[in-house]
Design an enzyme around this catalytic site. Structure first.
Site, short mmCIF file in Angstrom:
data_model
loop_
_atom_site.label_atom_id
_atom_site.label_comp_id
_atom_site.label_asym_id
_atom_site.label_seq_id
_atom_site.Cartn_x
_atom_site.Cartn_y
_atom_site.Cartn_z
N CYS A 92 0.97 -1.34 -0.13
CA CYS A 92 -0.02 0.00 0.37
C CYS A 92 0.89 1.51 -0.24
O CYS A 92 1.91 1.10 0.43
CB CYS A 92 -1.38 0.02 1.30
SG CYS A 92 -2.28 -0.87 1.61
N ARG B 215 3.55 -0.79 -5.33
CA ARG B 215 3.93 -0.38 -3.73
C ARG B 215 2.15 -1.38 -3.23
O ARG B 215 2.45 -2.21 -2.56
CB ARG B 215 3.25 0.14 -2.52
CG ARG B 215 4.77 1.30 -2.38
CD ARG B 215 4.97 2.14 -1.42
NE ARG B 215 4.75 1.95 -0.15
CZ ARG B 215 5.94 1.61 0.66
NH1 ARG B 215 7.05 1.43 0.49
NH2 ARG B 215 5.36 0.85 1.74
N TRP C 220 -2.60 -2.43 -1.58
CA TRP C 220 -2.82 -4.24 -1.61
C TRP C 220 -3.50 -4.88 -0.77
O TRP C 220 -2.54 -4.58 0.72
CB TRP C 220 -1.05 -4.66 -1.62
CG TRP C 220 -0.83 -5.94 -1.98
CD1 TRP C 220 -0.36 -6.65 -2.65
CD2 TRP C 220 -0.67 -6.93 -1.09
NE1 TRP C 220 0.03 -7.58 -2.83
CE2 TRP C 220 0.24 -8.11 -1.45
CE3 TRP C 220 -0.55 -6.89 0.72
CZ2 TRP C 220 0.09 -8.79 -0.35
CZ3 TRP C 220 -0.45 -7.96 1.52
CH2 TRP C 220 0.62 -9.34 0.46
N ASN D 246 -1.60 2.65 5.15
CA ASN D 246 -0.11 1.07 4.83
C ASN D 246 0.06 0.49 6.17
O ASN D 246 0.41 1.15 7.03
CB ASN D 246 0.62 1.96 4.05
CG ASN D 246 1.99 0.84 4.39
OD1 ASN D 246 1.62 -0.13 4.17
ND2 ASN D 246 3.44 1.51 4.14
N GLY D 247 -0.85 -1.00 6.63
CA GLY D 247 0.17 -1.84 8.07
C GLY D 247 -1.22 -2.48 7.85
O GLY D 247 -2.27 -2.79 7.21
N GLU E 42 16.59 -18.02 -8.45
CA GLU E 42 16.45 -16.49 -9.44
C GLU E 42 16.25 -16.47 -10.17
O GLU E 42 14.81 -15.28 -10.57
CB GLU E 42 17.65 -15.46 -8.87
CG GLU E 42 17.95 -14.13 -8.99
CD GLU E 42 16.18 -13.89 -8.53
OE1 GLU E 42 16.17 -14.55 -7.89
OE2 GLU E 42 15.87 -11.85 -8.98
N LYS F 27 12.33 -15.18 -10.73
CA LYS F 27 11.76 -14.31 -11.71
C LYS F 27 10.44 -14.45 -12.58
O LYS F 27 10.08 -13.55 -13.49
CB LYS F 27 12.96 -14.10 -13.16
CG LYS F 27 13.92 -12.56 -12.21
CD LYS F 27 14.11 -11.29 -11.61
CE LYS F 27 13.29 -11.51 -10.46
NZ LYS F 27 13.99 -10.85 -9.28
N GLU G 40 7.03 -14.39 -11.52
CA GLU G 40 6.92 -14.03 -10.46
C GLU G 40 6.42 -12.83 -12.00
O GLU G 40 5.13 -12.31 -11.61
CB GLU G 40 7.32 -12.79 -9.35
CG GLU G 40 8.45 -12.17 -10.13
CD GLU G 40 9.36 -11.30 -9.26
OE1 GLU G 40 8.18 -11.04 -7.81
OE2 GLU G 40 10.19 -11.35 -8.83
N HIS H 236 17.08 -36.82 -8.14
CA HIS H 236 16.64 -37.74 -6.66
C HIS H 236 15.13 -37.51 -6.89
O HIS H 236 13.83 -37.86 -5.65
CB HIS H 236 17.28 -37.16 -5.46
CG HIS H 236 18.70 -37.34 -5.16
ND1 HIS H 236 19.19 -38.61 -5.20
CD2 HIS H 236 19.30 -37.16 -5.37
CE1 HIS H 236 20.19 -38.77 -4.73
NE2 HIS H 236 20.89 -37.72 -5.26
N LYS I 187 6.05 -4.33 -4.28
CA LYS I 187 7.26 -3.76 -4.66
C LYS I 187 8.16 -4.66 -3.51
O LYS I 187 8.50 -5.06 -2.36
CB LYS I 187 7.50 -2.69 -4.79
CG LYS I 187 9.17 -2.36 -4.84
CD LYS I 187 10.33 -3.60 -5.92
CE LYS I 187 11.09 -2.71 -6.25
NZ LYS I 187 11.69 -4.07 -6.44
#
Ligand code: M6R
Length: 610
Positions: A2, A27, A75, A101-102, A483, A487, A490, A506, A605
């Site tokens: 947010c 955000r 968000w 935000n929170g 990584e 990438k 996402e 395995h 983000k």
């Protein structure tokens, strides 16, 4: 997650706030909203969807002009994504509007009390409790400051707030507890925001708020208080960013822009941390004290930063002989910590605001351990709360997918490992200088890898319809495989998984068929031969091998359907060079699948929730 912004000044508040929201969209982008204060009261417009939905609605049906307001990009945490749950939330009688935000942990209990007192709630959010609590406390006390302080003390959880009060058209109230908030100081105008990027178009003079602080922002004054109401003097800082840093420029997306900025980032860190072919990080005696004579290092980080930590483990163990464990912050911070004072905790974070990583840092500090932070954003919570900070100097990273910040983290960890190895006498002067002279060519080498852009785009065209992809790597490039997979998944929503190449046999080998793209990261290294064998196991079962290999490598080329050749570099630098084509691959697969790589669904983000 947010983003919040508040403005009081002489400009058109709607325009300042919507531009601010666009800067903060990274955000969160589930919904957005704005509240303006007019002589008739507070007016709100909010919309589910990205900020452009809100802006279209404001264009079609403009709000009256005002020079004071607050805004939010969401968000979602509590309550689904819909217009009603979007912020701002106005109190029952319209006295207060709040953006938040929170997360308010005790919102159910507070809501029950308010409902018993006759408050009716329109949304499912925790935030509406705040606006109603403010109104209730104001009516109770008849004093605004007292009501604000009582309210913030009653809230449990994390909250950065911007608040409008209907009875004062020269006031935006800001509150910070465990979520970031910055105040920008202008001429006849002031602005508050979750991130300085939203402030940059107006002023470079800022004040970073600390936890449990309240600010009363007016056109010509800014007053800070602690939660007890005591006035606080704050230091004014000058932002060290340019506005262009937060712009896309000629690139269609921030992700691509930031991938292309990597040579510059590498050069900046060489400039910052290298003199005469020697790293100079440990010239600082405080850092030297922190690192020397440690029997153990524990790295805690999340997502991409965690992968940088895995590379760091390899580097610090191999070159500097220090045992290293790497933990997801979200696991590390909620477990018994078994460690003595010879353990150093290293927190790695781009934003410096990741809640899990902050928790990890505080968990370590509570046990009396020293914490070294490797952080990109100056003045972030992690930077401020750690014993020592090494900045990664990647500049503002806006794309949700971390790219240039990762390369910078790995570069800094490489410098640190080499310098520590040298200080401990584990590598000679000549060996150190040889390595650093190679490191100096990395900006040029990464530039060369970027020139493979069209080739990587072509490969993306061959795999973008797949439903799954597998990434394999071994040794120092096992984290590169992880990584690369992160990438891809996402930004493109293609299911992708990274494995240690040697683990294939395995179990995961059962997944291989002629539909599965298998991206093998195998530049020349100490584990090259072993990874060739793993690649044979894949190829002989029909897997479609895409390899990231050293120029001139015929053996891997023969068993690969597509090859991406990278320049020959010493093994220690291969993670920096080989991740670049994987970032490009993820970017182009996202584009071909019609996904905006800068704003993948459900993500944000800066993950400031637990
Ligand atoms: O700001 P941080 O480095 O602490 O963020 C950690 C993760 O949230 C972040 O790396 C995330 O995984 C990215 N979206 C990866 O691209």
């Amino acid at each position: 997650m947010c983003g919040i912004v508040g403005y009081v000044g002489h400009k058109d508040a709607e325009s300042v706030l919507t531009v601010g929201l666009q800067k903060l969209e990274y955000r969160g982008y589930d919904s957005a909203g704005i509240a303006l204060l007019l002589p008739s009261g507070i007016i709100v417009r909010k919309k589910a969807g990205k900020i452009r939905e809100l802006i279209s609605s404001l264009e079609e049906d403009p709000l009256p002009k005002s020079t004071i307001g607050i805004a939010h990009t969401r968000w979602a945490t509590h309550g689904g994504v819909c217009d009603v749950n979007a912020h701002p939330h106005v109190s029952q009688d319209g006295l207060f509007a709040v953006v938040h935000n929170g997360i308010i942990d005790n919102f159910s209990a507070l809501k029950e009390v308010l409902e018993e007192e006759g408050y009716e709630f329109r949304s499912e959010t925790d935030t509406e409790v705040i606006s109603n609590l403010l109104e209730r406390n104001y009516k109770l006390l008849g004093d605004l400051k007292g009501a604000v302080l009582k309210t913030v003390r009653e809230l449990k959880g994390s909250f950065a707030l911007a608040v409008l009060f209907r009875e004062d058209d020269d006031l935006v109230i800001g509150v910070r507890k465990d979520s970031p908030l910055v105040v920008g100081l202008g001429e006849g105008e002031n602005i508050i925001a979750s991130d300085p990027v939203a402030i940059l178009p107006h002023t470079k003079r800022v004040v970073y708020m600390e936890d449990e602080e309240v600010v009363f922002v007016r056109r010509n004054s800014v007053d800070f208080y602690d939660f007890e109401g005591n006035p606080i003097q704050k230091e004014v800082k000058i932002l060290d960013y340019n506005e262009e840093d937060a712009e896309k420029g000629p690139y269609p997306h921030f992700m691509l822009k930031e991938i292309y900025e990597q040579p510059r980032v590498l050069a900046v860190n060489l400039d910052m941390y290298v003199r005469d072919n020697r790293p100079v990080l440990l010239k600082d005696l405080n850092l030297r004290r922190l690192l020397l004579n440690r029997s153990r290092v524990v790295i805690e980080a999340a997502g991409t930063s965690y992968h940088a930590g895995l590379v760091g483990k390899y580097l610090l163990e191999t070159y500097a002989g220090v045992p290293v464990e790497v933990e997801y912050s979200s696991e590390f911070s909620h477990r018994r910590l078994v460690a003595d004072s010879k353990t150093l905790v290293v927190a790695i974070s781009q934003s410096g605001e990741t809640a899990d990583t902050i928790d990890g840092l505080r968990h370590a500090k509570k046990h009396g351990l020293d914490v070294l932070a490797i952080v990109n954003r100056p003045e972030s919570t992690i930077a401020r709360e750690s014993d020592y900070v090494i900045y990664t100097n990647a500049g503002i990273e806006v794309g949700v997918a971390s790219t240039k910040a990762y390369i910078a983290q790995v570069q800094v960890l490489t410098l640190l490992a080499l310098e520590l190895a040298h200080v401990k006498g584990l590598i000679t002067d000549d060996e150190l200088e040889y390595m650093i002279s190679h490191m100096k060519s990395l900006p040029r080498i990464v530039e060369k890898v970027l020139s493979l852009d069209a080739h990587v785009e072509h490969i993306a065209g061959k795999i973008f319809r797949s439903t799954n992809a597998m990434f394999l790597g071994r040794g120092i490039n096992y984290p590169t495989a992880l990584e690369g997979a992160l990438k891809l998944k996402e930004v493109s929503y293609m299911h992708a998984i990274g494995y240690a190449a040697g683990e294939m046999k395995h179990g995961p080998l059962a997944l291989v068929d002629d539909n599965l793209p298998v991206i093998v990261v195998n530049p020349k290294s100490s584990v090259y031969e072993l990874t060739v064998s793993s690649t044979h196991e894949v190829a002989s079962r029909g897997g479609r091998v895409i390899s990231v290999i050293t120029e001139g490598d015929r053996r891997m080329a023969e068993i690969s359907e597509y090859k991406i050749h990278i320049p020959d570099v010493p093994e220690i630098f291969t993670p920096i060079v080989s991740i670049v084509p994987l970032q490009l691959l993820a970017y182009y697969v996202a584009i071909l699948r019609g996904v905006d790589p800068d704003k993948p669904r459900n993500l944000a983000k800066s993950v400031t929730v637990r």
